[in-house]
Design an enzyme around this catalytic site. Sequence first.
Site, PDB file in Angstrom:
ATOM      1  N   HIS A  18      39.437 -13.016-104.998  1.00 50.72           N
ATOM      2  CA  HIS A  18      39.078 -13.196-103.594  1.00 50.72           C
ATOM      3  C   HIS A  18      39.889 -12.296-102.660  1.00 50.72           C
ATOM      4  O   HIS A  18      39.543 -12.150-101.500  1.00 50.72           O
ATOM      5  CB  HIS A  18      39.252 -14.659-103.189  1.00 50.72           C
ATOM      6  CG  HIS A  18      40.675 -15.095-103.162  1.00 50.72           C
ATOM      7  ND1 HIS A  18      41.356 -15.445-104.300  1.00 50.72           N
ATOM      8  CD2 HIS A  18      41.544 -15.228-102.142  1.00 50.72           C
ATOM      9  CE1 HIS A  18      42.592 -15.775-103.976  1.00 50.72           C
ATOM     10  NE2 HIS A  18      42.733 -15.643-102.681  1.00 50.72           N
ATOM     11  N   ASP A  47      34.820 -10.173-100.919  1.00 51.01           N
ATOM     12  CA  ASP A  47      34.463 -11.180 -99.933  1.00 51.01           C
ATOM     13  C   ASP A  47      33.483 -12.169-100.563  1.00 51.01           C
ATOM     14  O   ASP A  47      32.568 -11.783-101.309  1.00 51.01           O
ATOM     15  CB  ASP A  47      33.845 -10.499 -98.713  1.00 51.01           C
ATOM     16  CG  ASP A  47      33.478 -11.476 -97.619  1.00 51.01           C
ATOM     17  OD1 ASP A  47      34.291 -12.367 -97.329  1.00 51.01           O
ATOM     18  OD2 ASP A  47      32.377 -11.340 -97.063  1.00 51.01           O
TER      19      ASP A  47
END
Length: 74
Positions: free
Chosen positions: A44, A48
């Site tokens: 992450h 995105d």
Amino acid sequence: MPPNQVAILGIGATVRRPVVINHPDLGETIAIRDMTYVALSYDHRLVDGADAARYLTAVKAILEAGEFEVDLGL
């Protein structure tokens, strides 16, 4: 040295399951369809979540359409 990898796409076994479909003549009915689970794990910090969701949506659409032979050259 190989390039870094930031995501892994996991594809489960394909099994036949009963599902509800919307048939043009019969309306909602139960049919047997091939189903599989698809999961995406990603870093992450680099990917995105919205981009990951769009990618999985695109993979799902390609698999459901079953018209990917042209893109793969098969």
